[in-house]
Write an enzyme that holds these catalytic residues in place. Structure first.
Site, PDB file in Angstrom:
ATOM      1  N   CYS A  47       2.675  -2.989  -8.794  1.00  0.00           N
ATOM      2  CA  CYS A  47       1.832  -2.401  -9.840  1.00  0.00           C
ATOM      3  C   CYS A  47       2.628  -1.794 -10.983  1.00  0.00           C
ATOM      4  O   CYS A  47       2.091  -1.602 -12.068  1.00  0.00           O
ATOM      5  CB  CYS A  47       0.889  -1.356  -9.248  1.00  0.00           C
ATOM      6  SG  CYS A  47       1.684   0.212  -8.849  1.00  0.00           S
ATOM      7  N   CYS A 147      -2.508  -2.377 -15.355  1.00  0.00           N
ATOM      8  CA  CYS A 147      -3.370  -1.297 -15.830  1.00  0.00           C
ATOM      9  C   CYS A 147      -4.791  -1.720 -15.505  1.00  0.00           C
ATOM     10  O   CYS A 147      -5.182  -2.851 -15.795  1.00  0.00           O
ATOM     11  CB  CYS A 147      -3.203  -1.101 -17.333  1.00  0.00           C
ATOM     12  SG  CYS A 147      -4.397   0.076 -17.994  1.00  0.00           S
ATOM     13  N   THR A 254      13.504  -5.964  -1.820  1.00  0.00           N
ATOM     14  CA  THR A 254      12.128  -6.330  -2.152  1.00  0.00           C
ATOM     15  C   THR A 254      11.450  -7.092  -1.014  1.00  0.00           C
ATOM     16  O   THR A 254      10.239  -7.245  -1.004  1.00  0.00           O
ATOM     17  CB  THR A 254      12.070  -7.181  -3.445  1.00  0.00           C
ATOM     18  OG1 THR A 254      12.742  -8.409  -3.215  1.00  0.00           O
ATOM     19  CG2 THR A 254      12.689  -6.468  -4.622  1.00  0.00           C
ATOM     20  N   GLY A 342      18.836 -13.169  -1.021  1.00  0.00           N
ATOM     21  CA  GLY A 342      17.757 -12.535  -0.253  1.00  0.00           C
ATOM     22  C   GLY A 342      16.572 -13.468  -0.112  1.00  0.00           C
ATOM     23  O   GLY A 342      15.906 -13.509   0.929  1.00  0.00           O
ATOM     24  N   GLU A 800     -17.022   7.584  -6.097  1.00  0.00           N
ATOM     25  CA  GLU A 800     -18.317   8.259  -6.227  1.00  0.00           C
ATOM     26  C   GLU A 800     -18.765   8.784  -4.868  1.00  0.00           C
ATOM     27  O   GLU A 800     -19.179   9.919  -4.741  1.00  0.00           O
ATOM     28  CB  GLU A 800     -19.343   7.280  -6.807  1.00  0.00           C
ATOM     29  CG  GLU A 800     -20.681   7.945  -7.077  1.00  0.00           C
ATOM     30  CD  GLU A 800     -21.691   6.985  -7.698  1.00  0.00           C
ATOM     31  OE1 GLU A 800     -21.281   6.017  -8.357  1.00  0.00           O
ATOM     32  OE2 GLU A 800     -22.902   7.206  -7.504  1.00  0.00           O
ATOM     33  N   ARG A 878     -30.875  -1.841  -8.535  1.00  0.00           N
ATOM     34  CA  ARG A 878     -30.429  -2.102  -9.913  1.00  0.00           C
ATOM     35  C   ARG A 878     -30.258  -3.611 -10.135  1.00  0.00           C
ATOM     36  O   ARG A 878     -30.582  -4.129 -11.205  1.00  0.00           O
ATOM     37  CB  ARG A 878     -29.135  -1.351 -10.226  1.00  0.00           C
ATOM     38  CG  ARG A 878     -28.740  -1.437 -11.679  1.00  0.00           C
ATOM     39  CD  ARG A 878     -27.623  -0.490 -12.029  1.00  0.00           C
ATOM     40  NE  ARG A 878     -28.090   0.835 -12.391  1.00  0.00           N
ATOM     41  CZ  ARG A 878     -28.389   1.215 -13.634  1.00  0.00           C
ATOM     42  NH1 ARG A 878     -28.251   0.371 -14.641  1.00  0.00           N
ATOM     43  NH2 ARG A 878     -28.814   2.425 -13.886  1.00  0.00           N
ATOM     44  N   GLU A1261     -20.327   1.031 -18.330  1.00  0.00           N
ATOM     45  CA  GLU A1261     -20.618  -0.126 -17.492  1.00  0.00           C
ATOM     46  C   GLU A1261     -21.136  -1.356 -18.251  1.00  0.00           C
ATOM     47  O   GLU A1261     -20.838  -2.488 -17.855  1.00  0.00           O
ATOM     48  CB  GLU A1261     -21.644   0.269 -16.427  1.00  0.00           C
ATOM     49  CG  GLU A1261     -21.109   1.315 -15.470  1.00  0.00           C
ATOM     50  CD  GLU A1261     -22.184   1.892 -14.587  1.00  0.00           C
ATOM     51  OE1 GLU A1261     -22.228   1.544 -13.415  1.00  0.00           O
ATOM     52  OE2 GLU A1261     -23.001   2.688 -15.097  1.00  0.00           O
TER      53      GLU A1261
HETATM   54  C1  LIG Z   1       6.162  -7.581  -5.788  1.00  0.00           C
HETATM   55  C2  LIG Z   1       6.966  -8.718  -5.268  1.00  0.00           C
HETATM   56  C3  LIG Z   1       6.826  -9.953  -5.859  1.00  0.00           C
HETATM   57  C4  LIG Z   1       7.543 -11.035  -5.361  1.00  0.00           C
HETATM   58  N1  LIG Z   1       7.358 -12.228  -5.967  1.00  0.00           N
HETATM   59  C5  LIG Z   1       8.031 -13.307  -5.495  1.00  0.00           C
HETATM   60  C6  LIG Z   1       7.851 -14.560  -6.111  1.00  0.00           C
HETATM   61  O1  LIG Z   1       7.115 -14.690  -7.096  1.00  0.00           O
HETATM   62  N2  LIG Z   1       8.479 -15.606  -5.577  1.00  0.00           N
HETATM   63  C7  LIG Z   1       9.298 -15.492  -4.491  1.00  0.00           C
HETATM   64  O2  LIG Z   1       9.853 -16.479  -4.048  1.00  0.00           O
HETATM   65  N3  LIG Z   1       9.505 -14.305  -3.908  1.00  0.00           N
HETATM   66  C8  LIG Z   1       8.897 -13.208  -4.376  1.00  0.00           C
HETATM   67  N4  LIG Z   1       9.093 -12.001  -3.776  1.00  0.00           N
HETATM   68  C9  LIG Z   1       9.990 -11.901  -2.641  1.00  0.00           C
HETATM   69  C10 LIG Z   1      11.383 -11.302  -2.953  1.00  0.00           C
HETATM   70  O3  LIG Z   1      11.412 -10.634  -4.136  1.00  0.00           O
HETATM   71  C11 LIG Z   1      12.450 -12.330  -2.997  1.00  0.00           C
HETATM   72  O4  LIG Z   1      12.528 -13.017  -1.801  1.00  0.00           O
HETATM   73  C12 LIG Z   1      13.834 -11.782  -3.379  1.00  0.00           C
HETATM   74  O5  LIG Z   1      14.606 -12.819  -3.844  1.00  0.00           O
HETATM   75  C13 LIG Z   1      14.526 -11.100  -2.218  1.00  0.00           C
HETATM   76  O6  LIG Z   1      15.742 -10.542  -2.648  1.00  0.00           O
HETATM   77  P1  LIG Z   1      16.209  -9.080  -2.297  1.00  0.00           P
HETATM   78  O7  LIG Z   1      17.529  -8.883  -2.892  1.00  0.00           O
HETATM   79  O8  LIG Z   1      15.226  -8.085  -2.719  1.00  0.00           O
HETATM   80  O9  LIG Z   1      16.228  -9.152  -0.724  1.00  0.00           O
HETATM   81  P2  LIG Z   1      16.368  -8.002   0.329  1.00  0.00           P
HETATM   82  O10 LIG Z   1      15.025  -7.445   0.658  1.00  0.00           O
HETATM   83  O11 LIG Z   1      17.391  -7.035  -0.087  1.00  0.00           O
HETATM   84  O12 LIG Z   1      16.882  -8.876   1.570  1.00  0.00           O
HETATM   85  C14 LIG Z   1      16.063  -9.886   2.071  1.00  0.00           C
HETATM   86  C15 LIG Z   1      16.657 -10.552   3.299  1.00  0.00           C
HETATM   87  O13 LIG Z   1      17.771 -11.333   2.952  1.00  0.00           O
HETATM   88  C16 LIG Z   1      18.883 -11.017   3.747  1.00  0.00           C
HETATM   89  N5  LIG Z   1      20.068 -11.175   2.914  1.00  0.00           N
HETATM   90  C17 LIG Z   1      20.198 -10.765   1.634  1.00  0.00           C
HETATM   91  N6  LIG Z   1      21.395 -11.139   1.167  1.00  0.00           N
HETATM   92  C18 LIG Z   1      22.024 -11.788   2.162  1.00  0.00           C
HETATM   93  C19 LIG Z   1      23.268 -12.412   2.288  1.00  0.00           C
HETATM   94  N7  LIG Z   1      24.122 -12.444   1.272  1.00  0.00           N
HETATM   95  N8  LIG Z   1      23.591 -12.964   3.468  1.00  0.00           N
HETATM   96  C20 LIG Z   1      22.730 -12.943   4.495  1.00  0.00           C
HETATM   97  N9  LIG Z   1      21.543 -12.363   4.433  1.00  0.00           N
HETATM   98  C21 LIG Z   1      21.183 -11.807   3.284  1.00  0.00           C
HETATM   99  C22 LIG Z   1      18.647  -9.616   4.197  1.00  0.00           C
HETATM  100  O14 LIG Z   1      19.305  -9.332   5.400  1.00  0.00           O
HETATM  101  C23 LIG Z   1      17.149  -9.610   4.360  1.00  0.00           C
HETATM  102  O15 LIG Z   1      16.789 -10.114   5.602  1.00  0.00           O
HETATM  103  C24 LIG Z   1       8.405 -10.890  -4.256  1.00  0.00           C
HETATM  104  C25 LIG Z   1       8.542  -9.631  -3.667  1.00  0.00           C
HETATM  105  C26 LIG Z   1       7.840  -8.556  -4.169  1.00  0.00           C
HETATM  106  C27 LIG Z   1       7.997  -7.229  -3.525  1.00  0.00           C
HETATM  107  S1  FES Z   2      -4.555   2.309 -15.040  1.00  0.00           S
HETATM  108 FE1  FES Z   2      -3.802   2.137 -17.045  1.00  0.00          FE
HETATM  109  S2  FES Z   2      -4.774   3.755 -18.050  1.00  0.00           S
HETATM  110 FE2  FES Z   2      -5.687   3.788 -16.081  1.00  0.00          FE
HETATM  111  S1  FES Z   3       4.152   1.918  -6.646  1.00  0.00           S
HETATM  112 FE1  FES Z   3       3.408   0.005  -7.272  1.00  0.00          FE
HETATM  113  S2  FES Z   3       5.221  -0.966  -7.878  1.00  0.00           S
HETATM  114 FE2  FES Z   3       5.919   0.828  -7.015  1.00  0.00          FE
END
Ligand SMILES: Cc1cc2nc3c(=O)[nH]c(=O)nc-3n(C[C@H](O)[C@H](O)[C@H](O)COP(=O)(O)OP(=O)(O)OC[C@H]3O[C@@H](n4cnc5c(N)ncnc54)[C@H](O)[C@@H]3O)c2cc1C
Ligand code: FES
Ligand code: FES
Length: 1329
Positions: A47, A147, A254, A342, A800, A878, A1261
């Site tokens: 968000c 938002c 992530t 990752g 509400e 309504r 609304e």
């Molecule tokens: C809001 C949100 C949106 C997302 N959108 C997408 C998207 O659109 N598309 C998509 O594909 N993914 C998406 N993801 C998933 C994520 O972001 C990805 O998979 C990202 O690339 C993970 O990278 P990280 O560095 O955050 O991993 P981390 O969470 O830091 O690690 C993930 C895993 O990888 C392992 N790891 C990391 N590096 C290594 C390494 N060098 N060697 C061995 N193991 C390793 C870790 O041990 C762990 O198990 C999303 C996630 C979130 C939270």
């Molecule tokens: S969530 Fe953006 S102004 Fe309320």
């Molecule tokens: S609280 Fe929603 S992105 Fe962090």
């Protein structure tokens, strides 16, 4: 080894001895540093409310990186040696606002303000990287920010002033549509904004810049559960991996952060490789680029873009696909920290990069350490054997991924990748595909091909069989036909496969291949088959319109109006400056009190069961856990609660009737502990004999209805009219529910005062109701319970009545324990517990003449109410009052039934059943137009109510300006011209279609329950002349307090700066109605005027005697003369009543109606079901606007929420009744990229309303239903696609019109390939309630 964490926050050094590795930066900021400007909206990176800027020095490149990141996912331990900037660090109302804060506020981009600090910090981080960003940069920057209030237009408009494209807002290239000259179209004056001066920005801490001491430290942080390691070289890292093969490498966190928070995974060993240079390297090689596994996606993106510019096009085709994919990968904050390694190592079946890497056959470098301490490296090819099972690959647990090699492509090699998701930006894929094909030199003969798909199996998969059949074949239509057949056989999908949408995913598989076929054929040019021009656009994808246009048209105030009279002026939201600086306090921002405990709820995991055992002993054994509460802690009468009927329990008593029902609560020292303990409470269930009922259809089948339902509405003689009608038609329509998704979840803090008083701070739209029910559960009289609400981070009806799930346990526990108690629901809990908008099913029969004049309608309305009654009767009523929308139907029979199901209790949501009812009306008018073969707008005109007509509940319409709204809107939108353009476009394009729809709306203003139509106010004037205003309404972003201040300013004739509203509180104004039904300005505004009038009367003699004195002098005099300077005000809407055909047939059900018309144009991609809103025009009659900026903000925000309701937002439930869409990851509200390419809003001029304060009209609304214009435009576009297939006539399309529904409705040779398993032969993954 070092165990002291050192980082900077807003320029101040923070040192923390042995920090807890499970602490996120967000928790640290809010709880330890008391910097509450950074908000918690979701805790899953979805968000952007928690956005902050992290700066660090890249010593290799000797540059400082400024990154917007999600504080909710950033482990505080990862910040060693970094500098964090929060919204408090860049400006404040007390010192100086930062231009980023000022422009958001003054452009009206902050309504409830809960998203505002996140918006500010995203923009701020962008400006720290690019002084003059482009609109495209803005698009990328805000992909990760949501938002729910504004509809985004004002945020973009405000921030556009920083961009290259901004031309003073006035020049030739001005983005605004200048077709309206007589009215005002400026809601803010950009030339008054303070300039951005980058030299004024806080500097990167010199201590971090001068010494690399912190970077070189080997760190180890230990808590009881988890140890965090930060090795400084590869060997140390690999040794840790060898010692703890289950250890997680934390880069962006992530994936792991979300697993820990929501799957409650415990990883005892976390390794942060941020100082291991082998994983951070970017190396350009002869035949490609090597990226270290921990390089962030943003860095990869930037590097690839540079190479794409420099290298020959043919070499960069993989890079281009990667960049395109990264554009649609999460939001900026995630890409700034997440790494490629990752993603690969997580091995998600819907990973966006893995299909590309598999199709390209990418090489990975992997390392481990031998027992003798030697580093062993090996190369691994990403091919068909790489992923071994769900989230597993050939890389072993003791190994680390070092890097990924992205190769250059060659001249005869082409790559294409596609991703289809629910929402285009920041969403995970439903299906994605990457196709890499190499041709024999200068031919269209395939020499090699690799195809990889996500979303079709438990891992990313390839299609070797189909690929094989393509070798040595010509790339032409015949081959394509063979491929799609083979592919659909090679990659089938089980009917019960996780993720659902089986038919759609199967159709996408082949459709995406076809798209790739079109793109590659075009690239082959005259080497390949020539493509029919009509087909060519099928390969394209939608892009965010870079030339966004908008206009906001409203009436200027008269030049005679006093300067200090703010009525009718676009005044900025009264709290906007506090909101954008993070100073505005929401419930959970209230500082912790001495002795405070945190309450975590124990929730039902069953939809219908008897509770046979409830055991909290294990939880209570944890240190810091105080007590467990359940139904035994109250008597029956105290435990029974509810909004209308007391048919709910504070804590489930003996049985549960929906997943998420509150069973008990744990009070503990802090949130983390309380939540952990709550998960340890053992609940055993026994299934009941009764069937579990989830859907409307199941409820109808089992006749599971509430006995309470609205009286049927009967007018005229339907049967007789049917016999006389030229045509009869029977139809149905169905629409889903909607999650409120206010950015601030439900929160409450209860503080015992004395032994028998309670003070509550609560995020509620209905403080009086909370007071009343808290009195009930504590057996205290109402005069000993005070409920205070300063502001809400959005409500939309969701706060509400459902506040009770949180406020009542919190109040009860505070009262019982004699200690302050707090609870703020996590996003997943909030979504699970608090119910949604009611899904509806309508079955109707309509009679009409051959010209299309409707003469009779018989309609049955079924709504899914969930397990308890809540306000469902009124919502259904309504819907029944609104089903005919703007059309006069002389003979009507409307019947309504409330389906009793095992879902959380559904509740009020902006529109309160009105949009659902009108949705039926708009189906009916289109059915009629289709059957008589006339233009739908003509049929609308024919059937529109006229002034003086009566509704089917006998209310006369004294003034009904719908035709004016329609004509203005047709003109504004250039309807006729667009119609021609659309016809031509559809003729020229087979796989892209456009549609346009007109939707009028009529929304009745009044509470359905008579006694609620009252408002109150209390005004104190202090001796210094300042005014404290209290009234019965709650500020939740809708600008109510601003409007009330404007009313007082005019009524007392004083500058608005003298007036303040502190909060809504039951000890100031008693017995208030919920801030709902769009009525708060009407009710409280009139009450405010009443109070002002009393004060004016008392002040009149003084003013008369001292005409030349100032307000302050008059007040001082009044005080000295002992004149009361405090007055209450009251208002009850006159002349309204509850309609009853016999006892009250002439009752005025609604005080008046708010009308409007919207016209939207959309384009759909028939192959994927994706869509884009090209334009929306709205003309609303809201009387004489009290504040055009706020009212237009309400219209735009409501439209976008309605757009979400009818297109994107889909609630996903398991067949066991568990809501699966419990966060922004799976539940998609509209984002920045969803706003219409052109968005024009006009307020109807010269239409004052005699029945509300200063001739205004209610606005909250009514515009929401106009969002359905997109739904109906989509339906038109689908119809055009079907026509090309020779399919005419109606077809079913449920709302929301998701990409899946759009694609499957566009029937063609690809969908025909898909076998749709027969219902009942399998258990689907999800159900539609
Ligand atoms: C809001 C949100 C949106 C997302 N959108 C997408 C998207 O659109 N598309 C998509 O594909 N993914 C998406 N993801 C998933 C994520 O972001 C990805 O998979 C990202 O690339 C993970 O990278 P990280 O560095 O955050 O991993 P981390 O969470 O830091 O690690 C993930 C895993 O990888 C392992 N790891 C990391 N590096 C290594 C390494 N060098 N060697 C061995 N193991 C390793 C870790 O041990 C762990 O198990 C999303 C996630 C979130 C939270
Ligand atoms: S969530 Fe953006 S102004 Fe309320
Ligand atoms: S609280 Fe929603 S992105 Fe962090």
């Amino acid at each position: 080894m070092n165990s002291v964490l050192v980082f900077f926050v807003n320029g101040k050094k923070v040192t923390e001895n042995n920090p807890d590795p499970e602490f996120t930066l967000l928790t640290y900021l809010r709880e330890k540093l008391r910097l509450c400007g950074t908000k918690l909206g979701c805790a899953e990176g979805g968000c952007g409310a928690c956005t902050v800027m992290v700066s660090r020095l890249d010593r290799r490149a000797n540059r400082i990186l400024h990154l917007a990141v999600n504080a909710c996912l950033t482990p505080v331990c990862s910040l060693h040696g970094c500098a964090v900037t929060t919204v408090e660090g860049i400006g404040s109302t007390r010192t100086r606002l930062h231009p980023v804060q000022e422009r958001l506020a003054k452009a009206h981009g902050s309504q409830c303000g809960f998203c505002s600090p996140g918006m500010v910090m995203s923009m701020y981080a962008l400006l720290r990287n690019a002084e003059k960003p482009s609109m495209r940069d803005l698009e990328m920057t805000f992909q990760g920010n949501l938002c729910r209030c504004t509809g985004y237009r004002p945020i973009l408009e405000g921030y556009k002033t920083f961009t290259k494209e901004f031309q003073c807002g006035m020049g030739d290239k001005c983005c605004k549509v200048k077709t309206f000259s007589s009215e005002n179209d400026k809601l803010f004056e950009a030339s008054n904004f303070q300039p951005l001066d980058p030299s004024q920005e806080p500097i990167f801490p010199p201590e971090l810049q001068l010494s690399d001491f912190l970077d070189k430290q080997n760190l180890i942080f230990r808590s009881e559960r988890v140890t965090w390691y930060r090795p400084t070289n590869l060997k140390e890292l690999l040794q840790l991996k060898a010692k703890h093969p289950g250890a997680k490498l934390i880069v962006g966190n992530t994936e792991v952060g979300v697993e820990i928070k929501f799957k409650h995974m415990l990883y005892p060993h976390l390794i942060n490789p941020s100082q291991v240079k082998d994983l951070l390297e970017i190396r350009d090689c002869q035949d490609g680029i090597y990226f270290g596994a921990a390089v962030s996606l943003s860095e990869i993106d930037a590097h690839l873009r540079k190479r794409i510019e420099e290298l020959p096009e043919s070499e960069t085709r993989l890079f281009q696909c990667s960049v395109e994919m990264l554009h649609h990968f999460a939001g900026k904050q995630i890409r700034n920290v997440a790494c490629l390694g990752g993603n690969i190592m997580t091995g998600s079946p819907i990973s966006d990069v893995n299909p590309l890497l598999l199709a390209a056959g990418s090489q990975l470098e992997v390392a481990s350490v031998s027992s003798s301490g030697e580093i062993q490296r090996r190369k691994v090819k990403m091919d068909n054997g790489f992923f071994t099972s769900y989230r597993r690959s050939v890389i072993e647990d003791h190994e680390a991924l070092l890097g990924i090699f992205l190769k250059k492509t060659c001249k005869d090699e082409y790559m294409v990748a596609f991703k289809q998701s629910r929402r285009r930006s920041d969403d995970i894929a439903i299906v994605n595909a990457a196709i890499n094909v190499r041709f024999q030199e200068n031919t269209n003969i395939v020499s090699e091909i690799s195809m990889a798909f996500g979303g079709m199996a438990p891992t990313t998969v390839m299609a070797p069989i189909t690929s094989q059949l393509m070798i040595n074949q010509q790339w032409n239509h015949q081959l394509m036909e063979k491929v799609i057949e083979s592919l659909s056989k090679e990659l089938p999908l089980d009917a019960s496969a996780p993720g659902g949408m089986i038919a759609y995913r199967r159709a996408l598989l082949v459709s995406l291949f076809f798209k790739a076929f079109l793109v590659i054929s075009q690239k082959l040019g005259n080497l390949g088959d020539s493509l029919p021009t009509k087909e060519q656009s099928g390969g394209e994808r939608f892009h965010f319109p870079s030339n966004l246009k908008s206009a906001q048209i409203f009436e200027c105030v008269s030049s005679e109006q006093a300067i200090c009279d703010p009525i009718g002026r676009p005044q900025v939201h009264a709290a906007a400056l506090k909101q954008v600086t993070g100073e505005a306090i929401y419930t959970d921002d209230i500082p912790a009190m001495a002795g405070e405990v945190y309450l975590a709820l124990v929730l039902s995991s069953k939809p219908l069961a008897k509770i046979t055992k409830l055991d909290a002993s294990e939880a209570l054994a944890l240190e810091g856990v105080h007590r467990f509460f359940c139904h035994k802690d109250l008597n029956d009468q105290e435990n029974e609660v509810g909004r209308v009927a007391h048919d709910e329990h504070v804590f489930a008593a003996g049985e549960v009737r929906c997943c998420g029902q509150v069973i008990g609560a744990i009070a503990a020292d802090n949130k983390t502990l309380a939540q952990r303990a709550a998960r340890m409470v053992k609940v055993e269930y026994q299934e009941l004999e009764e069937p579990v009922i989830l859907t409307i259809e199941e409820a109808i089948k089992h006749r599971s209805f509430f006995s309470q339902h609205p009286r049927p509405l009967i007018q005229g003689n339907v049967e007789e009219a049917f016999t006389q009608a030229d045509h009869l038609y029977e139809g149905t329509c169905r629409m889903g529910g909607q999650e409120h998704f206010y950015l601030e979840t439900h929160a409450a803090l209860a503080v015992p005062r004395d032994s028998d008083e309670l003070e509550l701070f609560c995020s509620t739209q209905n403080p009086t109701e909370v007071q009343k029910l808290v009195a009930n559960v504590t057996s205290l009289p109402a005069n000993k319970v005070v409920c205070r609400t300063k502001r809400l981070g959005g409500g939309f009806g969701g706060k509400e009545s459902r506040t009770i799930s949180v406020a009542l346990p919190v109040a009860l526990v505070a009262h019982r324990m004699g200690r302050p108690v707090r609870c703020m629901l996590d996003r997943d809990e909030d979504m699970l517990i608090t119910g949604t908008r009611h899904p509806f099913l309508f079955k109707y029969k309509v009679g009409f003449s051959k010209e299309g004049l409707i003469t009779a309608c018989d309609i049955e309305c079924y709504s899914n109410a969930g397990y308890s009654l809540d306000v469902s009767v009124a919502v259904l009523e309504r819907a029944m009052f609104h089903f005919e929308n703007c059309y006069r139907i002389p003979n009507v029979r409307v019947m309504g039934r409330l389906c009793k199901t095992n879902l959380a209790s559904n509740t009020a949501f902006r529109g309160f059943g009105g949009p659902q009812g009108m949705f039926a009306g708009e189906h009916i008018i289109r059915d009629v137009a289709r059957i008589v073969g006339r233009d739908v707008v003509d049929v609308m005109r024919l059937n529109f109510y006229k002034t003086g007509d009566y509704t089917h509940y006998r209310q006369q319409l004294d003034h009904f300006p719908i035709e004016r709204c329609l004509e203005d809107c047709l003109r504004q939108s250039r309807y006729e011209k667009k119609l021609e353009e659309i016809t031509a476009f559809n003729r020229e394009n087979r796989w892209r279609k456009r549609g346009m729809a007109v939707v009028p709306t009529k929304y009745g203003i009044a509470f359905g329950v008579l006694h609620l139509n009252q408002g109150g106010a209390l005004i104190h004037i202090y001796a210094d002349g300042s005014v404290l205003l209290s009234h019965g309404g709650v500020e939740m972003g809708q600008g109510l307090h601003t409007k009330m201040i404007q009313c007082v300013a005019r009524a007392l004739g004083i500058p608005h700066e003298l007036i303040h509203i502190a909060e809504a509180s039951t000890d100031k104004v008693p017995n208030t109605s919920a801030t709902a039904a769009s009525l708060a300005s009407d009710l409280n505004g009139m009450a405010v005027l009443d109070a002002c009038e009393k004060l004016n009367q008392r002040l009149a003699p003084i003013k008369e005697a001292l005409p030349h004195k100032t307000w302050k002098e008059w007040i001082k005099k009044a005080y000295l003369d002992r004149v009361s300077l405090s007055a209450t005000g009251f208002y009850a809407i006159p002349d309204i009543g509850v309609y009853h055909p016999e006892s009250n047939p002439n009752a005025r059900t609604f005080s008046y109606f708010t009308n409007g018309v919207g016209i939207s144009v959309v384009e759909i991609d028939c192959l994927t079901g994706d869509h884009q809103v090209l334009s929306t025009d709205i003309v609303m009659d809201i009387g004489s606007s009290l504040n055009p900026a706020i009212d237009i903000g309400q219209i735009e925000g409501a439209f976008m929420q309605g757009y979400g309701l009818f297109t994107l937002e889909e609630l996903v439930y398991s067949p066991q009744g568990m809501l699966m869409s419990r966060g922004p990851g799976m539940y998609k509200v509209p984002g920045f990229e969803d706003i219409p390419g052109e968005f024009n809003v006009s307020l109807l001029t010269g239409a004052p309303n005699p029945r509300a304060v200063y001739s205004s009209k209610a606005v909250g609304e009514p515009p929401l239903f106009i969002g359905s214009s997109v739904f109906f435009a989509i339906k038109e576009a689908i119809a055009a696609a079907r026509e090309d297939e020779g399919l005419s006539g109606d077809f079913p399309l449920e709302a929301p019109a998701t990409s899946a529904r759009i694609r499957m409705a566009c029937q063609d040779k690809f969908t025909n390939l898909v076998e749709i398993p027969e219902a009942g032969t399998f258990t689907p993954w999800n159900i539609v309630p």
